[in-house]
Design an enzyme around this catalytic site. Structure first.
Site, PDB file in Angstrom:
ATOM      1  N   ASP A  58      -5.442  -3.887   4.273  1.00  0.00           N
ATOM      2  CA  ASP A  58      -6.064  -3.445   5.518  1.00  0.00           C
ATOM      3  C   ASP A  58      -7.583  -3.639   5.532  1.00  0.00           C
ATOM      4  O   ASP A  58      -8.141  -4.042   6.522  1.00  0.00           O
ATOM      5  CB  ASP A  58      -5.682  -1.999   5.853  1.00  0.00           C
ATOM      6  CG  ASP A  58      -5.839  -1.058   4.664  1.00  0.00           C
ATOM      7  OD1 ASP A  58      -6.472  -1.461   3.665  1.00  0.00           O
ATOM      8  OD2 ASP A  58      -5.326   0.065   4.733  1.00  0.00           O
ATOM      9  N   ASP A  92      -9.637  -6.878   1.198  1.00  0.00           N
ATOM     10  CA  ASP A  92      -8.272  -7.294   0.890  1.00  0.00           C
ATOM     11  C   ASP A  92      -7.990  -8.725   1.304  1.00  0.00           C
ATOM     12  O   ASP A  92      -6.976  -9.299   0.912  1.00  0.00           O
ATOM     13  CB  ASP A  92      -7.267  -6.371   1.599  1.00  0.00           C
ATOM     14  CG  ASP A  92      -7.283  -4.972   1.008  1.00  0.00           C
ATOM     15  OD1 ASP A  92      -7.766  -4.832  -0.124  1.00  0.00           O
ATOM     16  OD2 ASP A  92      -6.803  -4.041   1.677  1.00  0.00           O
ATOM     17  N   ASP A 127       0.848  -1.190   0.000  1.00  0.00           N
ATOM     18  CA  ASP A 127       0.000   0.000   0.000  1.00  0.00           C
ATOM     19  C   ASP A 127       0.877   1.230   0.000  1.00  0.00           C
ATOM     20  O   ASP A 127       2.022   1.167   0.412  1.00  0.00           O
ATOM     21  CB  ASP A 127      -0.810   0.056   1.304  1.00  0.00           C
ATOM     22  CG  ASP A 127      -2.005  -0.865   1.274  1.00  0.00           C
ATOM     23  OD1 ASP A 127      -2.294  -1.379   0.196  1.00  0.00           O
ATOM     24  OD2 ASP A 127      -2.618  -1.052   2.334  1.00  0.00           O
TER      25      ASP A 127
END
Ligand code: ADP
Ligand code: MG
Length: 937
Positions: A671, A675, A357
């Site tokens: 998160d 996901d 990310d």
């Protein structure tokens, strides 16, 4: 998903240390068929209230009714570990040999063999016990948590502490940790596949009463332990915990299915070990027959064969691997990486791609709005952090806000569609809620700073909230409907500008609201691009007037259309300094870093360049473009794409698959709830400890508690280090065994008396080799592990000239010991020669441990201070050996004779020969490697 997995995921196993609930005080509060009881009645029967239990009550119930854990299998008990020490066949063979010696009157052999076996078991037990403890402690650290209301306050507690009567606060991504009756539910959808096998999530509501015999799948006013929240939010009253939940009922029916197969590496070592056993048994049989043919006494032959077999098999290895893994896992937890699944440790070491990310992981996640664009004007915003203090500048001059209706219009949307709060603690402003929203709020406060009636508290009263569609990273926007002061409703929308613009038909200008032409759209896009290229995260704001009545259809699709575009807010979120260092480390370690973000391609690329993730030639692929790329093409192109922007959760899984199709070992962060599939699909699924949802955490192999990219890289480094420690320990032990075998074989072939007595072989194998091996297994990690390329996924532990080094080392140690033995036989007694050969072998083995610390680094490049304990062990054992030559009793047990100090020193000097030659070989190999290596551009 198997039940075992579900249980692991949702409920902690009862910890070995927690006392069982006392049976005498057990008064179970329970309700039969709670789905058919009125909520008010339920509260009464469970003696709870709308405010939840009090902390005191909850503690008392927890004490009397027990923890919310499933009794699943017996935890590894002390007895089990002790038993494991005596599982090895070799131990029994040894004990058998001891008994034979005893019966035949050699009491010294009997005592010494038994003592060595016991000592070995004690060391093994102690190490394994410690390892089990630390792994259990880690399991507790990642145990699921739950939000409950107690004393009217929402608090986070370990799921194991939930008691009947607690009020659960559930939201998307949460695990349901107990069976509970819904009190309120908003767009609630629950995934119940673990219980019902149904993979689609089911809608739940609070307001139905059902028949007492309603089947599990129909109880839609209930949520159950072992399920998770896919969507929406709810509060629910806990009616059953632990073994009384539906999940517990099933678990009760199922046999203990826990299988302890060990990690892949442990399995590989096991099969490798089996090959070794057969190989050495063949040699031992051969030697036995040779001796028989020569006419050696049978008993002596049996004892030698047994000790040789013991010498050849590295039975200490399983313990050492467990200890190395456990120690590494503890070290990682100190570096903020919590391992949830042990096999992850070794896979981590071979990671070749890290998909990460951006926001909060590569960047600090601290956002501050720097630019506001509205009605063809661009303002800059001053001030730091989340403090609502700063100025609004136009062309570097402060603006008078009351004159700019446009700016106020934008700021109203920023506050109106916002769930964050800003709080001041010790003069430091912090955000509670989403940092992006916090930044918008701070900027809006700067706009309104001097205007009465605009502060957020009165904002809520003036423009009350009527409905909300929360932010969703797939939709990339959020929406709040408020009632304006004139009584009309207005939907206020903030979101990704490019996505938002597609839903806009008009836009706000200084001349009023005008239709949005293609030219206007292009101009706003251009503005968005310019801000993005400055690495700013950009949000657009828009609204839509809905009239007096709340529409019947409140779905996002129905509300978020025909919008009036108002303006853009650009915020900085600086890259983390340590992330830059970590990316550089990855580059030298041959690991690809891929950025995956929901943010705009330009913003993403600007930050990726800054961090060194993307070079000028690397490309960005945005989500919509990704949709047009086939699986095959993506697999082909994956290695050229450094940044994926505007992605949804589904894209993440595709990216993982594309890399895996290329043979990569992929680590993937996540998160949100969505996901979880990508995290499960990756070789290493990494969940964010701070921003991650409970579902993601429990699906992950590793949780990083600081959400920091550098922590991922640190964990990879540890993973590599642990693998290299295990490999060098294996090398050390096997090379030592090879030496003993070669020495014995050589002497038998040459018709010389045995150079080592059974006691000597046992002593070397279990004490003087075993202790340094333990020090090697727990060696400090060589920082150079991050200068090598990742190890291929299924590389054998014995790859890369492992056997060659092993034979060479064995040959060298056997060689010096043989030379000493042969020479001494010519000049002195057999007993003296044997003592000298034994001592030479022990010394050579001990000294060799220092070189064995690295396969490539020269001895003097490996700092001794990073493994002082090894130095101490070697020093002590050498001392012990010398002492044995001067102490009659010790000599009696070890069957050695007197050796002068000069002789000891001389033997010590001779024993350095194998070490020195091995170092020269290392040097020569390094030269060869350097001349053939392809230079890194
Ligand atoms: P990432 O976490 O990778 O930065 P997100 O999925 O959080 O990506 O955000 C994607 C986009 O959605 C952002 O670029 C921003 O434009 C928009 N966005 C992010 N947070 C919010 C929010 N709280 N409300 C509205 N829009 C948001
Ligand atoms: Mg985000």
């Amino acid at each position: 998903m198997s039940l075992k997995k579900t249980v692991d995921k949702y409920m902690p196993e009862s910890a070995p240390t927690s006392p069982p609930p006392s049976q005498t005080t057990k008064v179970l509060r329970s309700v039969v068929a709670p789905w058919q009881v009125e909520v008010a009645n339920l509260f009464k029967q469970l003696s709870s209230t709308e405010n939840g239990l009090s902390a005191v009550e909850a503690a008392a119930y927890l004490n009397s009714e027990g923890a919310n854990t499933l009794q699943e299998g017996a935890p590894t008990s002390v007895l089990k570990i002790i038993a494991a020490q005596f599982k090895s066949v070799m131990i029994w063979v040894l004990l058998g040999a001891a008994v034979i010696s005893g019966v035949l009157g050699d009491m010294i052999d009997f005592v010494v063999i038994v003592a060595i076996v016991v000592l070995n078991a004690v060391i093994g037990f102690y190490q394994e016990y410690k390892a089990e403890k630390s792994i259990a402690a880690l399991k507790n650290m990642t145990a699921p948590q739950a939000k409950v209301k107690r004393d009217g306050q929402v608090i986070i507690i370990p799921a194991a502490d939930i008691v009947v009567g607690d009020i659960l606060m559930l939201e998307a991504g949460d695990l349901v940790a107990a069976d509970a009756r819904l009190l309120q539910a908003a767009s609630l959808k629950i995934t119940e596949s673990a219980l019902t096998g149904e993979s689609e999530s089911v809608e739940k509501q609070s307001n139905t009463l059902l028949a007492a015999d309603a089947p599990l799948g129909d109880r839609d006013n209930m949520v159950f332990a072992g399920t998770s929240v896919a969507n929406g939010a709810a509060t629910a009253l806990v009616v059953a915990t632990a073994m009384n939940t539906e999940l517990g009922q099933i678990a009760r029916l199922i046999e203990d299915a826990s299988s302890s197969e060990g990690t892949p590496l442990q399995q590989k070592l096991d099969s490798f070990g089996r090959i070794l056993v057969w190989f050495s048994l063949a040699i031992v049989t051969l030697l036995f027959m040779l001796g028989w043919w020569r006419g050696s006494p049978p008993l002596e032959l049996v004892m030698s064969a047994v000790s040789l077999a013991v010498a050849a098999v590295p039975e200490g290895l399983p313990t050492i691997v467990t200890v190395a893994l456990a120690l590494g896992v503890m070290r990682m937890s100190r570096r903020s990486a919590l391992i949830r699944k042990l096999p992850a440790v070794e896979i981590l070491g071979s990671t070749s791609v890290i998909c990460t990310d951006k926001t909060g992981t590569l960047t600090v996640g601290q956002m501050t709005v720097r630019a506001l664009c509205v009605a063809e004007q661009s303002f800059t915003v001053t001030g730091e952090g989340y403090a609502p203090k700063g100025e609004i500048l136009l062309n570097n001059n402060p603006v008078n806000v009351p004159d700019t209706a446009a700016l106020q219009e934008l700021a109203t949307l920023l506050i109106g569609c916002n769930n964050a709060h800003l709080v001041e603690e010790d003069g430091h402003w912090q955000v509670i809620g989403d940092p992006t929203e916090g930044a918008l709020l701070a900027a809006a406060h700067k706009v309104f700073s001097e205007q009465a009636g605009r502060e957020p508290s009165s904002f809520e009263q003036r423009l009350p909230k009527q409905h909300e569609i929360p932010f969703d990273s797939d939709r990339k926007r959020s929406c709040v409907i408020r009632r304006l002061e004139d009584g009309n409703l207005r939907a206020m929308v903030n979101g990704a500008p490019d996505v938002l613009l597609q839903a806009c038909t008009r836009f706000y200008t200084a001349r009023g609201v005008l239709p949005l032409t293609d030219a206007d759209r292009a101009r706003i896009q251009e503005q968005n691009t310019v801000l993005g290229q400055q690495a700013l995260r950009v949000l657009g704001s828009a609204y839509r007037d809905l009239g007096q009545q709340l529409p019947a259809d409140l779905s996002a699709a129905a509300i978020e259309q025909d919008l009036v575009f108002v303006g853009l807010s650009g915020m900085v979120d600086p890259p983390r300094a340590e992330a830059k260092v970590a990316v550089a480390k990855c580059v030298s370690a041959g690991i690809r870093v891929v950025m995956i973000t929901g943010d705009h391609p330009h913003t993403a690329l600007a930050i990726a360049r800054d961090l060194g993730i993307a070079t000028d030639t690397d490309v960005v692929v945005a989500g919509p473009e990704l949709d047009g790329i086939s699986e095959d093409e993506l697999a082909r192109r994956a290695s050229t794409i450094a940044v994926y922007a505007r992605v949804t959760a589904a894209h993440k899984l595709r990216i993982v698959r594309a890399w895996k199709a290329n043979g990569a070992v992929v680590a993937m962060t996540g998160d949100g709830v969505n996901d979880a599939p990508a995290i499960e699909g990756a070789d290493i699924g990494i969940a964010m400890g701070r921003s991650g949802t409970e579902v993601t955490k429990q699906a992950a192999d590793m949780v990083i508690t600081d959400d920091n990219f550098a922590t991922i890289v640190a964990a990879v480094e540890e993973g590599r280090g642990i693998y290299s420690n295990i490999r060098k320990t294996l090398q050390y032990l096997l090379a030592g065994n090879t030496g003993e075998l070669l020495l014995m074989t050589l002497c038998v072939i040459m018709g010389l008396p045995a150079p080592l007595l059974p006691i000597h072989l046992l002593w070397i194998n279990l004490v003087t080799d075993g202790l340094p091996a333990l020090c090697l297994a727990t060696d400090a990690i060589d920082p150079d592990v991050m200068k090598q390329r990742p190890r291929p996924r299924d590389e054998h532990i014995a790859a890369n000239n492992f056997l060659g080094t092993m034979f060479l080392t064995g040959l060298l140690t056997a060689g010096v010991a043989f030379a000493v033995y042969f020479y001494s036989l010519q000049t002195g007694s057999e007993e003296l020669a044997r003592t000298k050969a034994f001592t030479t072998l022990v010394f050579a083995e001990l000294l060799r441990a220092f070189g064995a610390r690295s396969e490539t680094k020269a001895l003097w490049r490996i700092p001794l201070r990073t493994n002082l304990i090894l130095a101490v062990v070697v020093f002590l054992v050498i001392g012990l050996q010398v002492w044995a030559h001067h102490n009659a009793t010790l000599g009696l047990f070890l069957k050695t004779t007197f050796l002068s100090l000069e002789d000891c020193v001389l033997l010590l000097v001779i024993s350095t020969i194998p070490l020195l030659i091995l170092e020269l070989v290392k040097l020569w190999q390094n030269r060869a490697r350097q001349s053939t290596a392809i230079p890194i551009q």
